[in-house]
Design a protein around this motif. Structure first.
Motif, PDB file in Angstrom:
ATOM      1  N   UNK A 125     -25.202 -39.760 -43.251  1.00  0.00           N
ATOM      2  CA  UNK A 125     -25.176 -38.712 -42.232  1.00  0.00           C
ATOM      3  C   UNK A 125     -26.591 -38.329 -41.828  1.00  0.00           C
ATOM      4  N   UNK A 126     -26.783 -37.885 -40.576  1.00  0.00           N
ATOM      5  CA  UNK A 126     -28.119 -37.476 -40.144  1.00  0.00           C
ATOM      6  C   UNK A 126     -28.545 -36.171 -40.797  1.00  0.00           C
ATOM      7  N   UNK A 127     -29.835 -36.083 -41.123  1.00  0.00           N
ATOM      8  CA  UNK A 127     -30.370 -34.836 -41.661  1.00  0.00           C
ATOM      9  C   UNK A 127     -30.879 -34.955 -43.073  1.00  0.00           C
ATOM     10  N   UNK A 128     -32.012 -34.313 -43.325  1.00  0.00           N
ATOM     11  CA  UNK A 128     -32.472 -34.114 -44.692  1.00  0.00           C
ATOM     12  C   UNK A 128     -31.529 -33.164 -45.406  1.00  0.00           C
ATOM     13  N   UNK A 129     -31.652 -33.083 -46.723  1.00  0.00           N
ATOM     14  CA  UNK A 129     -30.924 -32.046 -47.442  1.00  0.00           C
ATOM     15  C   UNK A 129     -31.364 -30.675 -46.930  1.00  0.00           C
TER      16      UNK A 129
ATOM     17  N   UNK B  48     -40.928 -31.573 -35.556  1.00  0.00           N
ATOM     18  CA  UNK B  48     -40.793 -31.419 -34.116  1.00  0.00           C
ATOM     19  C   UNK B  48     -40.276 -30.012 -33.814  1.00  0.00           C
ATOM     20  N   UNK B  49     -40.235 -29.606 -32.547  1.00  0.00           N
ATOM     21  CA  UNK B  49     -39.816 -28.231 -32.224  1.00  0.00           C
ATOM     22  C   UNK B  49     -38.421 -27.871 -32.757  1.00  0.00           C
ATOM     23  N   UNK B  50     -37.478 -28.839 -32.731  1.00  0.00           N
ATOM     24  CA  UNK B  50     -36.135 -28.549 -33.253  1.00  0.00           C
ATOM     25  C   UNK B  50     -36.179 -28.239 -34.744  1.00  0.00           C
ATOM     26  N   UNK B  51     -36.990 -29.005 -35.481  1.00  0.00           N
ATOM     27  CA  UNK B  51     -37.072 -28.781 -36.925  1.00  0.00           C
ATOM     28  C   UNK B  51     -37.793 -27.472 -37.233  1.00  0.00           C
ATOM     29  N   UNK B  52     -38.790 -27.122 -36.420  1.00  0.00           N
ATOM     30  CA  UNK B  52     -39.458 -25.830 -36.589  1.00  0.00           C
ATOM     31  C   UNK B  52     -38.465 -24.692 -36.398  1.00  0.00           C
ATOM     32  N   UNK B  53     -37.625 -24.820 -35.374  1.00  0.00           N
ATOM     33  CA  UNK B  53     -36.614 -23.782 -35.137  1.00  0.00           C
ATOM     34  C   UNK B  53     -35.600 -23.735 -36.281  1.00  0.00           C
ATOM     35  N   UNK B  54     -35.284 -24.901 -36.860  1.00  0.00           N
ATOM     36  CA  UNK B  54     -34.383 -24.933 -38.017  1.00  0.00           C
ATOM     37  C   UNK B  54     -34.998 -24.191 -39.204  1.00  0.00           C
ATOM     38  N   UNK B  55     -36.305 -24.361 -39.413  1.00  0.00           N
ATOM     39  CA  UNK B  55     -36.988 -23.635 -40.477  1.00  0.00           C
ATOM     40  C   UNK B  55     -36.915 -22.133 -40.237  1.00  0.00           C
ATOM     41  N   UNK B  56     -37.087 -21.715 -39.002  1.00  0.00           N
ATOM     42  CA  UNK B  56     -36.998 -20.289 -38.681  1.00  0.00           C
ATOM     43  C   UNK B  56     -35.589 -19.761 -38.941  1.00  0.00           C
ATOM     44  N   UNK B  57     -34.591 -20.533 -38.514  1.00  0.00           N
ATOM     45  CA  UNK B  57     -33.202 -20.098 -38.747  1.00  0.00           C
ATOM     46  C   UNK B  57     -32.931 -19.955 -40.241  1.00  0.00           C
ATOM     47  N   UNK B  58     -33.427 -20.928 -41.013  1.00  0.00           N
ATOM     48  CA  UNK B  58     -33.203 -20.879 -42.452  1.00  0.00           C
ATOM     49  C   UNK B  58     -33.824 -19.620 -43.049  1.00  0.00           C
TER      50      UNK B  58
ATOM     51  N   UNK C 185     -15.964 -36.298 -46.219  1.00  0.00           N
ATOM     52  CA  UNK C 185     -15.904 -34.881 -45.825  1.00  0.00           C
ATOM     53  C   UNK C 185     -17.281 -34.232 -45.940  1.00  0.00           C
ATOM     54  N   UNK C 186     -18.006 -34.518 -47.020  1.00  0.00           N
ATOM     55  CA  UNK C 186     -19.348 -33.957 -47.167  1.00  0.00           C
ATOM     56  C   UNK C 186     -20.268 -34.412 -46.038  1.00  0.00           C
ATOM     57  N   UNK C 187     -20.150 -35.675 -45.642  1.00  0.00           N
ATOM     58  CA  UNK C 187     -21.001 -36.190 -44.568  1.00  0.00           C
ATOM     59  C   UNK C 187     -20.752 -35.445 -43.268  1.00  0.00           C
ATOM     60  N   UNK C 188     -19.489 -35.203 -42.948  1.00  0.00           N
ATOM     61  CA  UNK C 188     -19.154 -34.514 -41.695  1.00  0.00           C
ATOM     62  C   UNK C 188     -19.534 -33.033 -41.776  1.00  0.00           C
ATOM     63  N   UNK C 189     -19.272 -32.406 -42.910  1.00  0.00           N
ATOM     64  CA  UNK C 189     -19.528 -30.968 -43.040  1.00  0.00           C
ATOM     65  C   UNK C 189     -21.009 -30.636 -43.127  1.00  0.00           C
ATOM     66  N   UNK C 190     -21.828 -31.565 -43.649  1.00  0.00           N
ATOM     67  CA  UNK C 190     -23.238 -31.266 -43.891  1.00  0.00           C
ATOM     68  C   UNK C 190     -24.190 -31.995 -42.944  1.00  0.00           C
ATOM     69  N   UNK C 191     -23.677 -32.745 -41.988  1.00  0.00           N
ATOM     70  CA  UNK C 191     -24.556 -33.470 -41.069  1.00  0.00           C
ATOM     71  C   UNK C 191     -25.411 -32.500 -40.255  1.00  0.00           C
ATOM     72  N   UNK C 192     -26.590 -32.969 -39.882  1.00  0.00           N
ATOM     73  CA  UNK C 192     -27.479 -32.180 -39.028  1.00  0.00           C
ATOM     74  C   UNK C 192     -27.214 -32.599 -37.584  1.00  0.00           C
ATOM     75  N   UNK C 193     -26.404 -31.809 -36.888  1.00  0.00           N
ATOM     76  CA  UNK C 193     -25.978 -32.177 -35.540  1.00  0.00           C
ATOM     77  C   UNK C 193     -27.033 -31.877 -34.477  1.00  0.00           C
ATOM     78  N   UNK C 194     -28.187 -31.349 -34.900  1.00  0.00           N
ATOM     79  CA  UNK C 194     -29.305 -31.212 -33.958  1.00  0.00           C
ATOM     80  C   UNK C 194     -29.904 -32.571 -33.626  1.00  0.00           C
ATOM     81  N   UNK C 195     -29.817 -33.496 -34.572  1.00  0.00           N
ATOM     82  CA  UNK C 195     -30.480 -34.783 -34.406  1.00  0.00           C
ATOM     83  C   UNK C 195     -29.787 -35.626 -33.339  1.00  0.00           C
ATOM     84  N   UNK C 196     -30.587 -36.436 -32.677  1.00  0.00           N
ATOM     85  CA  UNK C 196     -30.068 -37.328 -31.646  1.00  0.00           C
ATOM     86  C   UNK C 196     -30.428 -38.767 -32.001  1.00  0.00           C
TER      87      UNK C 196
END
Length: 458
Positions: free
Chosen positions: A315-319, A137-147, A287-298
């Motif tokens: 936690x939300x988010x792929x690796x 989706x557009x959010x994930x595309x933008x995440x790829x660009x940021x990466x 702690x890992x779940x909170x620190x590594x969650x993908x907070x873009x997801x709804x």
């Protein structure tokens, strides 16, 4: 006829032993080039992978291909013509018992996102989710660009807000046990940033200490539940933890401790209730779940679920792109949220970068429990810690002496030290390690309480 063969890069026998998944796919033939192209795009955008043509994906029967050189050329042309930006994977012809298969090895790309040229960037970007290709989706595309730019989502500015959107008082209170927080530290920690001449909060600043976090990030909280038995059919207790993320982490750990997580150890005569899961493993998982969650997801918060036989932290988010579960077991780590990670490190919640999974695993194995189960489930990541011992805990003579010295009435550090012949300081260190492994319980008003007593965890 002589074929170009590379025996070193791809081991077909090893691949045939593995299930299809995030980095592996089998195709019977090239009758559907569109599916092959999607897989190549998804591998390049996610964590790389190998596509093998000439193998039935269900039975793993190696059918082979009739004209491997022609297929190799056709593959190269299809990939070159139908993918943008251009990709150049390794294509290899591999001999197998009188026939040949063709393997396409795709490496994680530094110029993500790649997409199908026929549908364009808006609809042609795919990522790998388990053994399937999912359109981004557009959010994930933008995440790829940021990466690809080397940026983190939580470092992004929120220009519609002003600097007062970060609750300095709340941040100061949480930092107080560590150090005095100055307003200038908010920029150093990247809770605030300068954007177009204005000081504004970052995504991480609002996630951690924002006044209006619930409105802007409605899923940035922790849902905790204790269930009866081994499924979710009967809920015994629950909590919605919506405090600031550093405090929410401690509150979630407290919820788990509240329910004591007693497991069952199977003995030759009777079953013995034992305190299960080393506390250090519980802390690392939360702690890992909170620190590594993908907070873009709804749509779903971080979840903590306690069952009779296990603890699940999800936690939300792929690796993060380029990372696999096998990488985690080897100690490879990529921090998704740099602002949250920086603050957690300063607060002492994260001790050493990239060591959490290995420390969690070592603690479980030392205490006699199975290693943690790490899984990508859809677009979420789950850590499962099991609560039934499968082997005896790893202990040396000093550990055994400490456990023998502890009675039902417990013992002070000084009493245990006298009983085993070590200094108070050395004994305190040993006791702390036994507590982390779940072999000893501690009761006191604070970590520095001189009257803190230790009890065998049985």
């Amino acid at each position: 006829m002589t074929f170009r063969v590379d025996f070193r890069a791809v081991d077909l026998l090893e691949l045939l032993r593995r299930p299809e998944g995030k980095t592996l796919e089998f195709k019977r033939d090239l009758s559907s080039p569109a599916g092959v192209v999607k897989s190549v795009v998804a591998f390049a955008n996610t964590s790389g992978g190998v596509l093998v043509i000439g193998v039935d994906d269900g039975s793993r029967h190696v059918r082979g291909v009739a004209e491997p050189l022609d297929l190799e050329e056709r593959l190269a042309n299809v990939i070159s013509d139908q993918i943008a930006p251009r990709l150049v994977p390794e294509i290899e012809i591999i001999p197998w018992r009188g026939t040949h298969v063709v393997a396409v090895e795709v490496f994680p790309s530094p110029i993500r996102p790649h997409y199908l040229a026929s549908t364009g960037l808006d609809a042609g970007v795919y990522v790998r989710v388990g053994s399937t290709n999912r359109r981004a989706d557009p959010d994930l595309v933008e995440e790829l660009r940021r990466y690809a730019r080397g940026e983190a989502y939580d470092e992004q500015p929120l220009p519609e807000l002003d600097s007062e959107a970060v609750d300095f008082r709340a941040a100061s209170e949480l930092f107080a046990p560590v150090r005095k927080l100055r307003r200038a530290d908010l920029e150093t920690l990247r809770l605030l940033t300068v954007h177009q001449g204005r000081t504004v909060p970052t995504v991480g600043g609002v996630l951690l200490f924002g006044h209006d976090r619930a409105r802007l990030f409605p899923d940035a909280w922790i849902q905790a539940g204790r269930f009866a038995g081994t499924d979710k059919s009967r809920l015994l207790d629950q909590a919605e933890i919506r405090s600031h993320l550093p405090q929410a982490t401690e509150d979630a750990i407290g919820f788990i401790q509240k329910h004591s997580l007693h497991g069952v150890e199977i003995g030759p005569v009777r079953h013995t209730d034992r305190w299960s899961i080393p506390p250090v493993a519980v802390r690392e998982a939360v702690i890992n779940a909170v620190a590594h969650a993908d907070y873009r997801q709804h749509g779903a918060p971080i979840r903590v679920a306690i069952f009779d036989d296990r603890l699940e932290v999800e936690s939300p988010g792929l690796l993060p792109f380029g990372l696999t579960v096998d990488d985690l077991h080897r100690g490879v780590s990529k921090l998704r949220n740099r602002v949250i990670g920086r603050v957690f490190h300063t607060l002492g919640l994260i001790e050493q970068w990239g060591s959490g999974i290995q420390r969690m695993t070592a603690a479980c194995l030392d205490a006699g429990f199975p290693p943690p189960l790490l899984e990508e489930i859809g677009i979420r990541f789950r850590v499962t810690l099991f609560t039934t011992r499968v082997t005896a805990p790893t202990m040396d003579e000093t550990d055994r002496a400490i456990l023998n010295a502890l009675t039902e009435n417990g013992g002070l550090t000084s009493e245990v030290a006298a009983a085993i012949g070590l200094s108070t300081r050395a004994t305190r260190t040993r006791l702390a390690r036994l507590v982390e492994r779940g072999l000893v319980r501690e009761i006191g008003t604070s970590p520095s309480d001189p009257r803190r007593r230790y009890y065998p965890a049985t």
